[in-house]
Design a protein around this motif. Structure first.
Motif, mmCIF file in Angstrom:
data_model
loop_
_atom_site.group_PDB
_atom_site.id
_atom_site.type_symbol
_atom_site.label_atom_id
_atom_site.label_comp_id
_atom_site.label_asym_id
_atom_site.label_seq_id
_atom_site.Cartn_x
_atom_site.Cartn_y
_atom_site.Cartn_z
ATOM 1 N N TRP A 36 -27.326 -9.151 16.196
ATOM 2 C CA TRP A 36 -26.331 -9.989 16.909
ATOM 3 C C TRP A 36 -25.036 -10.156 16.125
ATOM 4 C CZ3 TRP A 36 -26.201 -10.057 22.257
ATOM 5 C CH2 TRP A 36 -27.472 -9.935 22.955
ATOM 6 N N PHE A 37 -23.869 -9.930 16.326
ATOM 7 C CA PHE A 37 -22.725 -10.400 15.727
ATOM 8 C C PHE A 37 -21.951 -11.536 16.519
ATOM 9 C CE2 PHE A 37 -21.563 -8.333 11.221
ATOM 10 C CZ PHE A 37 -22.804 -7.914 11.388
ATOM 11 N N ARG A 38 -21.001 -12.265 16.196
ATOM 12 C CA ARG A 38 -20.346 -13.014 17.142
ATOM 13 C C ARG A 38 -19.024 -13.528 16.554
ATOM 14 N NH1 ARG A 38 -22.914 -19.238 16.348
ATOM 15 N NH2 ARG A 38 -22.387 -19.666 14.163
ATOM 16 N N GLN A 39 -17.850 -13.698 17.493
ATOM 17 C CA GLN A 39 -16.609 -13.840 16.958
ATOM 18 C C GLN A 39 -16.083 -14.766 17.889
ATOM 19 O OE1 GLN A 39 -13.915 -10.337 17.043
ATOM 20 N NE2 GLN A 39 -12.605 -11.349 15.260
ATOM 21 N N SER A 40 -15.467 -15.958 17.172
ATOM 22 C CA SER A 40 -14.649 -16.961 17.741
ATOM 23 C C SER A 40 -13.102 -16.782 17.498
ATOM 24 C CB SER A 40 -15.321 -18.303 17.450
ATOM 25 O OG SER A 40 -15.348 -18.492 15.936
ATOM 26 N N ALA A 41 -12.628 -17.628 18.272
ATOM 27 C CA ALA A 41 -11.015 -17.532 18.275
ATOM 28 C C ALA A 41 -10.451 -17.582 16.609
ATOM 29 C CB ALA A 41 -10.285 -18.455 19.303
ATOM 30 N N GLY A 42 -10.043 -16.952 16.267
ATOM 31 C CA GLY A 42 -9.206 -17.106 14.815
ATOM 32 C C GLY A 42 -10.269 -16.671 13.818
ATOM 33 N N LYS A 43 -11.338 -16.450 13.906
ATOM 34 C CA LYS A 43 -12.218 -16.307 12.870
ATOM 35 C C LYS A 43 -12.720 -14.562 12.797
ATOM 36 C CE LYS A 43 -14.154 -20.963 12.685
ATOM 37 N NZ LYS A 43 -15.602 -21.742 12.917
ATOM 38 N N GLU A 44 -13.223 -14.221 11.628
ATOM 39 C CA GLU A 44 -13.744 -13.107 11.524
ATOM 40 C C GLU A 44 -15.373 -12.995 12.225
ATOM 41 O OE1 GLU A 44 -11.626 -11.712 7.293
ATOM 42 O OE2 GLU A 44 -14.008 -11.551 7.371
ATOM 43 N N ARG A 45 -15.477 -11.653 12.637
ATOM 44 C CA ARG A 45 -16.702 -11.536 13.043
ATOM 45 C C ARG A 45 -17.865 -11.550 11.991
ATOM 46 N NH1 ARG A 45 -16.753 -6.330 17.244
ATOM 47 N NH2 ARG A 45 -14.899 -7.446 17.868
ATOM 48 N N GLU A 46 -18.924 -12.591 12.479
ATOM 49 C CA GLU A 46 -19.795 -12.760 11.678
ATOM 50 C C GLU A 46 -21.327 -12.245 12.003
ATOM 51 O OE1 GLU A 46 -20.577 -16.889 10.733
ATOM 52 O OE2 GLU A 46 -20.580 -17.458 13.067
ATOM 53 N N GLY A 47 -22.176 -12.057 11.144
ATOM 54 C CA GLY A 47 -23.602 -11.569 11.293
ATOM 55 C C GLY A 47 -24.302 -12.915 11.945
ATOM 56 N N VAL A 48 -25.059 -12.867 13.128
ATOM 57 C CA VAL A 48 -25.911 -14.159 13.380
ATOM 58 C C VAL A 48 -27.372 -13.983 13.073
ATOM 59 C CG1 VAL A 48 -26.599 -15.260 15.297
ATOM 60 C CG2 VAL A 48 -24.206 -14.584 15.189
ATOM 61 N N THR A 91 -19.563 -21.691 20.030
ATOM 62 C CA THR A 91 -18.973 -20.634 21.253
ATOM 63 C C THR A 91 -18.230 -19.788 20.463
ATOM 64 O OG1 THR A 91 -18.174 -23.060 22.154
ATOM 65 C CG2 THR A 91 -16.823 -21.148 22.334
ATOM 66 N N ALA A 92 -18.283 -18.208 21.199
ATOM 67 C CA ALA A 92 -17.949 -16.992 20.629
ATOM 68 C C ALA A 92 -18.253 -16.069 21.616
ATOM 69 C CB ALA A 92 -18.696 -16.912 19.313
ATOM 70 N N ILE A 93 -17.760 -14.890 21.219
ATOM 71 C CA ILE A 93 -18.108 -13.603 22.112
ATOM 72 C C ILE A 93 -19.302 -13.118 21.181
ATOM 73 C CG2 ILE A 93 -17.722 -11.341 22.860
ATOM 74 C CD1 ILE A 93 -14.661 -12.271 22.984
ATOM 75 N N TYR A 94 -20.514 -12.979 21.741
ATOM 76 C CA TYR A 94 -21.690 -12.350 21.046
ATOM 77 C C TYR A 94 -21.767 -10.854 21.282
ATOM 78 C CZ TYR A 94 -23.083 -17.090 19.636
ATOM 79 O OH TYR A 94 -23.272 -18.297 19.047
ATOM 80 N N TYR A 95 -21.917 -10.069 20.382
ATOM 81 C CA TYR A 95 -22.018 -8.699 20.381
ATOM 82 C C TYR A 95 -23.679 -8.323 20.025
ATOM 83 C CZ TYR A 95 -16.919 -8.793 20.346
ATOM 84 O OH TYR A 95 -15.754 -9.084 20.840
ATOM 85 N N CYS A 96 -23.898 -7.391 20.647
ATOM 86 C CA CYS A 96 -25.437 -6.701 19.991
ATOM 87 C C CYS A 96 -24.791 -5.429 19.433
ATOM 88 C CB CYS A 96 -26.063 -6.137 21.425
ATOM 89 S SG CYS A 96 -27.588 -5.196 21.120
#
Length: 124
Positions: A36-48, A91-96
């Motif tokens: 899972w990765f996530r991306q919140s407003a104004g931030k880079e996508r990060e590994g969770v 809080t973020a969009i979480y990507y598989c």
């Protein structure tokens, strides 16, 4: 074409829990890593978090260690992310994600397959 479909996002108050699910259109055993990765407003996508499909070994980002747990169910072609003690900063969009190579797990470019994302919102 591999498809990853996330579910389980939503809104929760701080301290609450959510469980994200990711179902793959192909056997998870064809992948080396899923996570899972996530991306919140104004931030880079990060590994969770990541799970190595063959061994079941896991790794986590520092900000979620001790609160999140990743797991896999190869029989269901699924990966899960149990999120406890949620904070507003989660809080973020979480990507598989899934990879059939062996990238450094936090490397965004290492994952060929991405889901469309699911929104997680944590209110204070």
């Amino acid at each position: 074409q591999v498809q990853l479909v996330e579910s389980g996002g939503g809104s929760v108050q701080a301290g609450g829990s959510l469980r994200l699910s990711c179902t793959a259109s192909e056997y998870t055993s064809r992948f080396n890593l899923m996570g899972w990765f996530r991306q919140s407003a104004g931030k880079e996508r990060e590994g969770v978090a990541v799970v190595y499909i063959g061994s079941g070994l896991t790794a986590y980002g520092d900000s979620v260690k001790g609160r999140f747990t990743i797991s896999r169910d190869n029989a269901k072609n699924a990966v899960y992310l149990q999120m406890n003690s949620l904070k507003p900063e989660d809080t973020a969009i979480y990507y598989c994600v899934a990879s059939d190579t062996w990238p450094p797990w936090k490397s965004r470019d290492g994952y060929r397959y991405w889901g469309q994302g699911t929104q997680v919102t944590v209110s204070s």
